[in-house]
Every structure is written in C-alpha cells, then in structure tokens.
Design an enzyme around this catalytic site. Sequence first.
Site, PDB file in Angstrom:
ATOM      1  N   CYS A  49      40.183  35.554  37.042  1.00  0.00           N
ATOM      2  CA  CYS A  49      39.945  36.949  37.435  1.00  0.00           C
ATOM      3  C   CYS A  49      40.613  37.338  38.747  1.00  0.00           C
ATOM      4  O   CYS A  49      41.524  38.156  38.767  1.00  0.00           O
ATOM      5  CB  CYS A  49      38.434  37.205  37.533  1.00  0.00           C
ATOM      6  SG  CYS A  49      37.577  37.237  35.950  1.00  0.00           S
ATOM      7  N   ILE A  50      40.148  36.770  39.845  1.00  0.00           N
ATOM      8  CA  ILE A  50      40.508  37.254  41.182  1.00  0.00           C
ATOM      9  C   ILE A  50      42.010  37.183  41.454  1.00  0.00           C
ATOM     10  O   ILE A  50      42.581  38.115  42.031  1.00  0.00           O
ATOM     11  CB  ILE A  50      39.715  36.506  42.269  1.00  0.00           C
ATOM     12  CG1 ILE A  50      38.211  36.548  41.977  1.00  0.00           C
ATOM     13  CG2 ILE A  50      40.001  37.115  43.640  1.00  0.00           C
ATOM     14  CD1 ILE A  50      37.638  37.930  41.857  1.00  0.00           C
TER      15      ILE A  50
END
Length: 436
Positions: free
Chosen positions: A273-274
């Site tokens: 994600c990040i």
Amino acid sequence: MRLLEQLVSRFENRSAVIGIVGLGYVGLPLALRYAYAGFKVIGFDVDHDKVRRLNDGDSYIEHITTKSIREASERGFEATAEFSRAAEPDALIICVPTPLNAYREPDLSFILNTADTLVPHMRIGQVLSLESTTYPGTTEEELKPRIEARGFKIGEEVFLVFSPEREDPGNPKFNTRSIPKVCGGVTPACREAGVALYSAAVDKVVPVSSTRAAELTKLLENIHRSVNIGLVNEMKIIADRMGIDIYEVIHAAASKPFGFTAYYPSAGVGGHCIPIDPFYLTWKARQYGLHTRFIELAGEINNDMPHWVVNKVTGALNEHGRSVKGSRILVLGVAYKKNVDDTRESPSVKLMELLREKGAHIDYSDPHVPVFPKMREHHFDLESVRLTPETLGSYDLVLLATDHSAFDYELIQKRARLIVDTRGVYLERLPNVIKS
C-alpha cells in the site's frame, strides 16, 4: 427492483454464494470471514499450487492458521482455478494486486485481466465488487464498459461497487470482521446491493456516494500515512545531525493528549500500500493538470531512507576500522513490518541489495521468513540465520531493519559487535548501538 430485493434477501438469509477472486493477503481472510458468517464461498486464483494447498486444508500465509482453513472448508469453502465457474456466485469480489510499472505509473493489468476473464461468465443478478486499491474512476472507466459490453444494465441486472480492502496483518486489535467497510456503487441500487453484501460479514459498513469517492477514500488513508512517515523520517535526519534522539522527542510529544499522533521513522516504507498507492493519485491528478508536490515529496523522502541507512552503516563500520566491502553484515528482519511474513516492497530487501552492491557479505535472520522468497525484482539465495551467541558475534555489523517481537534483543545487544538500529528498539545509549 425485484431482482435487487431478491439479492439483498439472499445476503441477509445467508443463502447467497460468495466468490472471492485472488486468494492472497486480502482475499483469503475475506473468504474465511464469509465462510464463518455462514456462506458457501468459492475462492478463485490463477495459482494452481495455492488452490491445491487450500483444498488440502493447508495455509500459505503465516497469520492464517491451517485450522482456520480446514474449518472454513467444513463450512463450504472451496478454491478453484476454473474461472468458468464465475456464474455460480451471487457476488464476485476482486482482490488482486495493483502494482506500479517501471515508470511508477499504475499497472492495472491484474484487474483488467481478471475482469476480462470473469465478465464472459457473468449472469444477471450478480454483484461485482472491486477491492484492489486504485485511482478514482477505475471502476466506472474500466469495469463498467466491460460489463455493459455484455449487454447487462448496470444497477438493474448487474450491480457494480467499489469497496477498498482494509487489512492490517500482524495487528491483533483488528480483523476482517471488525474493520469498517467503505462501499460506493455506480448507482444507488448498486450501493444498496454492496452494502447488503458486506453487512452480512462485517460489523459496520460506511456507504459513500460513488465508486470514485470510495476509491479516493482508500488513497487518502494511505497517503495520510505516507506523508506522516515521510515527515518523521525527515525529522529523524535533522535530529541525527543535531545529535538529538528522535525517539525521545516522539515519546515526549506523544504525551500531548490532543493534536499529535505519533509516527515512527524507519528504513523506508514497505508493503502493498504505502510505497505504491500515493503514486496512483499523482498519476491521475496529472490528467486534471495538477501536480501533487506534497505527496510526491513524502514519497521521495521515504524512498531515499535506505540510502541514508546505508550511509549510517558505512560510517559505523569506518569508525571501527572496517569498510563495507568485505564486511559480514546480518540484517534482522526482511518482512516489511513487525510480526508478519510479507516481504512485498520491504525496505530491508533494498538495504540488502545496496549493501551487496558495495561488496558486503549479506545474511539475514527473520523467524517469519525462513527462506528468502522468490521476488520479481530481487534475488537472494539465502535462508534465515538462527540467532545464537556464536552467530551474532561472527558478524562485523548487525542491521536491525524490522523489529519482530520474536528477536531476543538483550542477546543481540550483548553478543553483536556493532548494531545499527533503524527501529528505536534500544532507547538507552549503548556502546555498540548506533541509532539510524
């Protein structure tokens, strides 16, 4: 609306069949949750080995037990690689990866290939939900035309929604059931169908006005983390130059009961994600003539952190009369976060590559990753080193990259010649510990 009412009723009385497409870190927990909620669940995956293992009652994800797989199977869960069975479920939930390509642009190939495989087998009366993180507009611009090309009327015959995944592996406080589910539909009827689908398995559903709003919600959540991690990583560099312990500063600031949320620095950011999601928005924003300077700056800072850590390793070795070239370095933790076995986009792997390029002899120890996994862009023919007083003392430097609870930090500190700590595990000043 009669069709919608029938579909909602099937979700409410648990007679619906649920199809989960993609049985990874997101899809498999969701499949198990629906099985425990009383639904027959069909899990779809292109990986025949995964399908075989699941049908044999075996788990390939550390925090998902074999017992839970077998219990789900007893409740009616099965896995298959036969996508021609896509007509059987009442709901198809897509949980496939959305990486970046070599130019840091969105790679929707997994979504599009999955949709192209599923849509020919879809039927009237199904819900199709996309959970993969993506830029605003994907559901309407990519999935909607594919369904309509089959002659289906969206919102009347087939219901299309976006509900972003929210999994936090390794966090015992939250699970698939307890994490609220955001859901937006292409039409109000689609949203109603999606809310009914997820309300049957999770405690709280948060409806939003559109799929675009739901898509942007997920990006905001992850960009919020990326920007704040970038901020604290930059603060770490400043504090280090000033001779101040950033962890002491964070702990002191966290005593404020309002207006401050503690974020902690690291060797970079990892996971699915990040490191990726912010660039989905920056790419889409350019189509509107916008430049996301703040978001991109945070990404640059986070991406540069492995280089900063390697400089700290170089300096630490130099102070002890050693060069990186020829040194034996043990990296503690190759998973991207604490207490998980997920190595996707892990900054630890980047650290290993940078140090290897400088001539270091690299080993790693990670109780959650016994053998270095096959990765598309990274290769190490290594197995996890067992931590003993003898092995720790045989390395010129131990690089603490991921702070797993299973590590014996007292033993590590006593036996390692030199430690570079990127996670703030050692709060006291110790002669053989360099904070990074």
